[in-house]
Write a protein that holds these residues in place. Sequence first.
Motif: not given
Length: 270
Positions: A124-128
């Motif tokens: 989630i930290a990199i939008g994935q």
Amino acid sequence: MTKKIAIIGSGNIGISLAKGLVKADFAQAADITLTRRNIDNLKSFADAGFIVSSDNKQAVAAADVVILAVLPQQLNTVLDEIQPSINATKHLVISVISGVSCAAVREKLGDDVEVVRVMPNTAIAIGQSMTCMASDNASAENIADVTRMFETVGSVVKINEDLMTSATALCACGIAFFLRAIRAASQGGVEIGFHADEALKMAVQTAKGAADLLLLHGTHPESEIDKVTSPKGCTIAGLNEMEHNGFSSSLIKGIKLSALKAGNLYTKEG
């Protein structure tokens, strides 16, 4: 009307979601309240236009959507704290807390409150993130809203709530399983002559390429494997050696054990 969002317990997941919502224009920073006991850690978010607060009751009272992102051991205290501010006709409650059922949240907040249980993973930290979502009483409209919210930080799949422990093993624990496979591939690269940093870069990009092939083509792994294996070739020789040593079997068994462990942990958490 723009919905006001309160993220209760703004750690890594809550902050990552807040960033994703603003980046995707789902919400403005001024419509999102981030709460934390020590708001000094949220100064940069206040500077970016988010509302920051240490008052959970006030944050909930001003919100339409309440996202619970505290640690499991803090949850009961937080639910007791915010319960007087919850209005079942106004609030949608989203829980990203491991091992806590929708029913357990309603038991504290009221039977009429709509609750959606969501489980992102650390990507989630990199939008994935691969985010799994379940609810036993939320409206179709609210389910659609929550889906769109979490699609700002990755992919979303709706599942039955009784599969949440299984989803934990496959998606949340699964991050570690795939990272370990990449690590092993890089170690193999070192053994056949590459420097460690070169081998890791090669393994990471190759893993990313393999995943993107499936995502972009919508194909089955075996069909992509067939494209790279030739009769008496080096790829099939390597694959078969791995299978003889239990590659697929060990991964399957590991996922099953993680799911069992997660289920036991959930039972203990009540």
